[in-house]
Design a protein around this motif. Structure first.
Motif, PDB file in Angstrom:
ATOM      1  N   LYS A  25       0.625  -0.988  -0.100  1.00 45.00           N
ATOM      2  CA  LYS A  25      -0.171   0.095  -0.193  1.00 45.00           C
ATOM      3  C   LYS A  25       0.966   1.309  -0.070  1.00 45.00           C
ATOM      4  O   LYS A  25       0.657   2.502  -1.227  1.00 45.00           O
ATOM      5  N   GLU A  26       1.732   1.598   0.776  1.00 34.95           N
ATOM      6  CA  GLU A  26       3.191   2.519   0.967  1.00 34.95           C
ATOM      7  C   GLU A  26       3.528   2.781  -0.628  1.00 34.95           C
ATOM      8  O   GLU A  26       3.683   3.923  -0.454  1.00 34.95           O
ATOM      9  N   ILE A  27       4.029   1.231  -1.881  1.00 28.52           N
ATOM     10  CA  ILE A  27       4.977   1.856  -2.382  1.00 28.52           C
ATOM     11  C   ILE A  27       3.703   2.119  -3.321  1.00 28.52           C
ATOM     12  O   ILE A  27       4.366   3.621  -4.398  1.00 28.52           O
ATOM     13  N   ALA A  28       2.028   1.738  -3.380  1.00 32.24           N
ATOM     14  CA  ALA A  28       1.137   2.050  -3.909  1.00 32.24           C
ATOM     15  C   ALA A  28       1.523   3.374  -4.675  1.00 32.24           C
ATOM     16  O   ALA A  28       1.570   4.025  -4.911  1.00 32.24           O
ATOM     17  N   GLN A  29       1.344   4.588  -2.903  1.00 31.52           N
ATOM     18  CA  GLN A  29       0.964   5.073  -3.163  1.00 31.52           C
ATOM     19  C   GLN A  29       2.382   6.571  -3.361  1.00 31.52           C
ATOM     20  O   GLN A  29       2.248   7.525  -3.660  1.00 31.52           O
ATOM     21  N   SER A  30       3.328   5.925  -2.646  1.00 30.97           N
ATOM     22  CA  SER A  30       4.679   6.467  -3.697  1.00 30.97           C
ATOM     23  C   SER A  30       4.791   6.639  -4.835  1.00 30.97           C
ATOM     24  O   SER A  30       5.399   7.309  -4.909  1.00 30.97           O
ATOM     25  N   LEU A  31       4.188   5.465  -5.430  1.00 34.92           N
ATOM     26  CA  LEU A  31       4.342   5.552  -6.681  1.00 34.92           C
ATOM     27  C   LEU A  31       2.942   5.822  -7.763  1.00 34.92           C
ATOM     28  O   LEU A  31       3.227   5.832  -9.370  1.00 34.92           O
ATOM     29  N   PHE A  32       2.096   6.285  -7.371  1.00 33.38           N
ATOM     30  CA  PHE A  32       0.546   6.876  -7.427  1.00 33.38           C
ATOM     31  C   PHE A  32       0.513   5.767  -8.286  1.00 33.38           C
ATOM     32  O   PHE A  32       0.119   6.214  -9.642  1.00 33.38           O
ATOM     33  N   LEU A  33       0.102   4.627  -8.566  1.00 34.31           N
ATOM     34  CA  LEU A  33      -0.470   3.432  -8.305  1.00 34.31           C
ATOM     35  C   LEU A  33      -0.986   2.794  -7.412  1.00 34.31           C
ATOM     36  O   LEU A  33      -1.170   2.842  -6.435  1.00 34.31           O
ATOM     37  N   SER A  34      -2.008   1.581  -8.142  1.00 38.66           N
ATOM     38  CA  SER A  34      -2.594   0.928  -7.231  1.00 38.66           C
ATOM     39  C   SER A  34      -2.397  -0.464  -6.977  1.00 38.66           C
ATOM     40  O   SER A  34      -1.331  -0.731  -6.749  1.00 38.66           O
ATOM     41  N   PRO A  35      -2.393  -0.143  -5.237  1.00 41.58           N
ATOM     42  CA  PRO A  35      -1.832  -1.581  -5.029  1.00 41.58           C
ATOM     43  C   PRO A  35      -2.289  -2.885  -6.081  1.00 41.58           C
ATOM     44  O   PRO A  35      -1.490  -3.770  -5.714  1.00 41.58           O
ATOM     45  N   TYR A  36      -3.305  -2.816  -6.792  1.00 42.88           N
ATOM     46  CA  TYR A  36      -3.452  -4.261  -7.708  1.00 42.88           C
ATOM     47  C   TYR A  36      -1.641  -4.201  -8.920  1.00 42.88           C
ATOM     48  O   TYR A  36      -1.750  -5.152  -8.704  1.00 42.88           O
ATOM     49  N   THR A  37      -1.311  -3.029  -8.645  1.00 42.55           N
ATOM     50  CA  THR A  37      -0.944  -2.363 -10.299  1.00 42.55           C
ATOM     51  C   THR A  37       0.656  -3.740  -9.680  1.00 42.55           C
ATOM     52  O   THR A  37       1.252  -3.578 -10.366  1.00 42.55           O
ATOM     53  N   ILE A  38       1.204  -2.727  -8.658  1.00 46.45           N
ATOM     54  CA  ILE A  38       1.777  -3.073  -7.776  1.00 46.45           C
ATOM     55  C   ILE A  38       2.183  -4.246  -7.792  1.00 46.45           C
ATOM     56  O   ILE A  38       3.732  -4.435  -7.746  1.00 46.45           O
ATOM     57  N   LYS A  39       1.014  -5.088  -7.226  1.00 52.58           N
ATOM     58  CA  LYS A  39       1.120  -6.485  -7.003  1.00 52.58           C
ATOM     59  C   LYS A  39       1.561  -7.628  -8.507  1.00 52.58           C
ATOM     60  O   LYS A  39       2.802  -8.539  -8.262  1.00 52.58           O
ATOM     61  N   ASN A  40       1.118  -7.402  -9.459  1.00 51.04           N
ATOM     62  CA  ASN A  40       1.472  -7.451 -10.990  1.00 51.04           C
ATOM     63  C   ASN A  40       3.063  -6.780 -11.154  1.00 51.04           C
ATOM     64  O   ASN A  40       3.561  -7.879 -11.752  1.00 51.04           O
TER      65      ASN A  40
END
Length: 200
Positions: A156-171
């Motif tokens: 969740k923190e990574i997603a926020q910092s990169l302005f991406l969704s948590p789902y995209t980070i999981k991908n």
């Protein structure tokens, strides 16, 4: 079976070391009599352990060779050398050797010096592998994700910092695992990051 590369420019000493290793340990061996032979052997053999002389009678010392090989390969190293100079020993220590054996070497000395390292290789070591450099395999976003995993950020923190969704980070994490040839279970990516943080 543990793979051992003996880097020693004197063939008689190299053969003695090889004979002692084969009679005392479950291992396969190869001898490199020069820097070029060692450079050829590394990708072909992917040794777990290098027994390396420091004075190879070449422009590059054993210490310099080991420092160069550390960039691309994971292995343990034992220096076998006649050098007892503190400066040389300190220089050797900078390459993180598992042991340092002073020549002339006898059977008992060699067995003791190698046995401790063999145990480490068999139970705890990532030796015997080529190092995969993330920068050559991953894109900028994937490298950023790895750096943030290293910094103990959540998805969740990574997603926020990169302005991406948590789902995209999981991908992205899935793609990183595939590129690094990691199993996605058992926190394999986190373990890889902890072991290879110096590459990020």
């Amino acid at each position: 079976m543990v793979r051992v590369l003996i880097i020693e420019d004197e063939i008689i000493i190299a053969r003695f070391i090889e004979q002692q290793l084969l009679s005392s340990f479950q291992c396969t061996t190869r001898i490199a009599l020069s820097v070029n032979e060692a450079l050829t052997a590394m990708p072909e053999m992917l040794p777990h352990l290098l027994l390396c002389d420091i004075n190879l009678q070449e422009t590059e010392s054993g210490i310099e060779l080991i420092a160069r090989l550390r960039h691309d390969f994971a292995f343990e190293v034992i220096y076998i050398t006649s050098y007892q100079n503190r400066g040389i020993i300190a220089q050797a220590a900078s390459t993180n050797p598992a042991n340092y054996i002073i020549k002339p070497v006898d059977e008992a000395q060699l067995f003791a010096g190698v046995q401790l390292v063999m145990n480490k290789i068999l139970h705890h070591s990532a030796a015997g592998e080529k190092i995969m450099h993330p920068a050559s395999l991953l894109n900028t976003t994937e490298l950023s994700i790895l750096q943030q995993i290293r910094d103990k950020k959540t998805t969740k923190e990574i997603a926020q910092s990169l302005f991406l969704s948590p789902y995209t980070i999981k991908n992205h994490r899935h793609n990183i695992c595939r590129k690094l040839q990691l199993d996605e279970g058992n926190n394999a990516l986190l373990k890889w990051v902890m072991q290879n943080s110096h590459l990020l």
